[in-house]
Design a protein around this motif. Sequence first.
Motif, mmCIF file in Angstrom:
data_model
loop_
_atom_site.group_PDB
_atom_site.id
_atom_site.type_symbol
_atom_site.label_atom_id
_atom_site.label_comp_id
_atom_site.label_asym_id
_atom_site.label_seq_id
_atom_site.Cartn_x
_atom_site.Cartn_y
_atom_site.Cartn_z
ATOM 1 N N LEU A 1 0.831 -1.202 0.000
ATOM 2 C CA LEU A 1 0.000 0.000 0.000
ATOM 3 C C LEU A 1 0.867 1.255 0.000
ATOM 4 O O LEU A 1 0.607 2.198 -0.758
ATOM 5 C CB LEU A 1 -0.932 -0.009 1.214
ATOM 6 N N PHE A 2 1.894 1.271 0.820
ATOM 7 C CA PHE A 2 2.824 2.404 0.887
ATOM 8 C C PHE A 2 3.461 2.662 -0.483
ATOM 9 O O PHE A 2 3.485 3.800 -0.964
ATOM 10 C CB PHE A 2 3.892 2.112 1.950
ATOM 11 N N LEU A 3 3.953 1.608 -1.121
ATOM 12 C CA LEU A 3 4.586 1.757 -2.438
ATOM 13 C C LEU A 3 3.585 2.213 -3.495
ATOM 14 O O LEU A 3 3.926 3.021 -4.374
ATOM 15 C CB LEU A 3 5.267 0.451 -2.850
ATOM 16 N N LYS A 4 2.354 1.717 -3.412
ATOM 17 C CA LYS A 4 1.312 2.149 -4.347
ATOM 18 C C LYS A 4 0.996 3.632 -4.158
ATOM 19 O O LYS A 4 0.798 4.368 -5.127
ATOM 20 C CB LYS A 4 0.054 1.300 -4.162
ATOM 21 N N ASN A 5 0.946 4.076 -2.909
ATOM 22 C CA ASN A 5 0.702 5.500 -2.633
ATOM 23 C C ASN A 5 1.805 6.376 -3.208
ATOM 24 O O ASN A 5 1.532 7.455 -3.739
ATOM 25 C CB ASN A 5 0.580 5.759 -1.134
ATOM 26 N N GLY B 1 1.259 8.845 -6.304
ATOM 27 C CA GLY B 1 1.291 10.216 -5.799
ATOM 28 C C GLY B 1 -0.007 10.595 -5.095
ATOM 29 O O GLY B 1 -0.489 11.713 -5.231
ATOM 30 N N ASP B 2 -0.547 9.649 -4.327
ATOM 31 C CA ASP B 2 -1.825 9.882 -3.644
ATOM 32 C C ASP B 2 -1.688 10.931 -2.547
ATOM 33 O O ASP B 2 -0.683 10.984 -1.835
ATOM 34 C CB ASP B 2 -2.330 8.585 -2.993
ATOM 35 N N TYR B 3 -2.742 11.732 -2.418
ATOM 36 C CA TYR B 3 -2.824 12.732 -1.350
ATOM 37 C C TYR B 3 -4.153 12.573 -0.629
ATOM 38 O O TYR B 3 -5.160 12.229 -1.235
ATOM 39 C CB TYR B 3 -2.755 14.154 -1.908
ATOM 40 N N ASP B 4 -4.124 12.820 0.663
ATOM 41 C CA ASP B 4 -5.356 12.933 1.436
ATOM 42 C C ASP B 4 -5.721 14.410 1.365
ATOM 43 O O ASP B 4 -4.951 15.267 1.770
ATOM 44 C CB ASP B 4 -5.119 12.487 2.873
ATOM 45 N N THR B 5 -6.878 14.701 0.810
ATOM 46 C CA THR B 5 -7.235 16.103 0.531
ATOM 47 C C THR B 5 -8.469 16.519 1.301
ATOM 48 O O THR B 5 -9.546 16.662 0.753
ATOM 49 C CB THR B 5 -7.484 16.307 -0.978
ATOM 50 N N ARG B 6 -8.305 16.703 2.578
ATOM 51 C CA ARG B 6 -9.413 17.216 3.371
ATOM 52 C C ARG B 6 -9.089 18.638 3.799
ATOM 53 O O ARG B 6 -9.371 19.574 3.084
ATOM 54 C CB ARG B 6 -9.700 16.295 4.548
#
Length: 168
Positions: free
Chosen positions: A112-116, A120-125
Motif C-alpha cells: 500500500l505504501f509503495l502504491k501511494n 502520488g496519492d494525497y489525502d485532501t481534506r
Amino acid sequence: MTAVSKYYKFLIDAMAIVAGATLVWLMVSVVISVVMRNLGLQPFAWLFTSSEYGLLYMTMLGAPWLVREKGHVHIELVTSAIPDGPRRIVSRLVALACVLVCVILAWKGLELFLKNIERGDYDTRAYYYPRWLLTITFPLSFGLMAAEFMRFVVGSELMHTGEAGIHE
C-alpha cells in the motif's frame, strides 16, 4: 549490547515517545475544539484532521513498544490453567501466530505504501497530505511488532506469565 540492538531499542523507544506526545496533542486538540464550539466559533478544519492522523500515528507507533513491554491486551485465564510445560508451548505458538499475522500485515502495508508513492496519492481534506506519510506506519510498525513477537517465540522470556488477574 551491540550497536544494532541499541539503535533498535532507541527506535522503539522514540516511536513510543512520539505516540505519547501524540496522545497529549489529541487531548489538547479536543479541548481546543470544545472551547471553540462553546464560544460559538467554528474549530479549525486542520484541528480535526490532525486528530484523525494522530489516532493512527499514536496507535501504530506505540504498538511495538507495547508488545516489547507486554502491555498489549491478552487474556491469561486459559494459560493460567495450563501446566508449565504445555503453557510454554502454547505461549510460543501464540507468539508465532502473532509474528505471522504481523508479517502479512507489514507486507500488505508495504504494498500500500509503495502504491501511494507510485500514484502520488494525497489525502485532501483540510490540507494536501501525502498519503504515504500515513501508510508508512503500517510496514514499519507491523514489521517491528513481528520482531518483538519473535523474541517471545525464540527468546527465554514468554509472552504469557500463567498468572490470571491484574498484576499492576
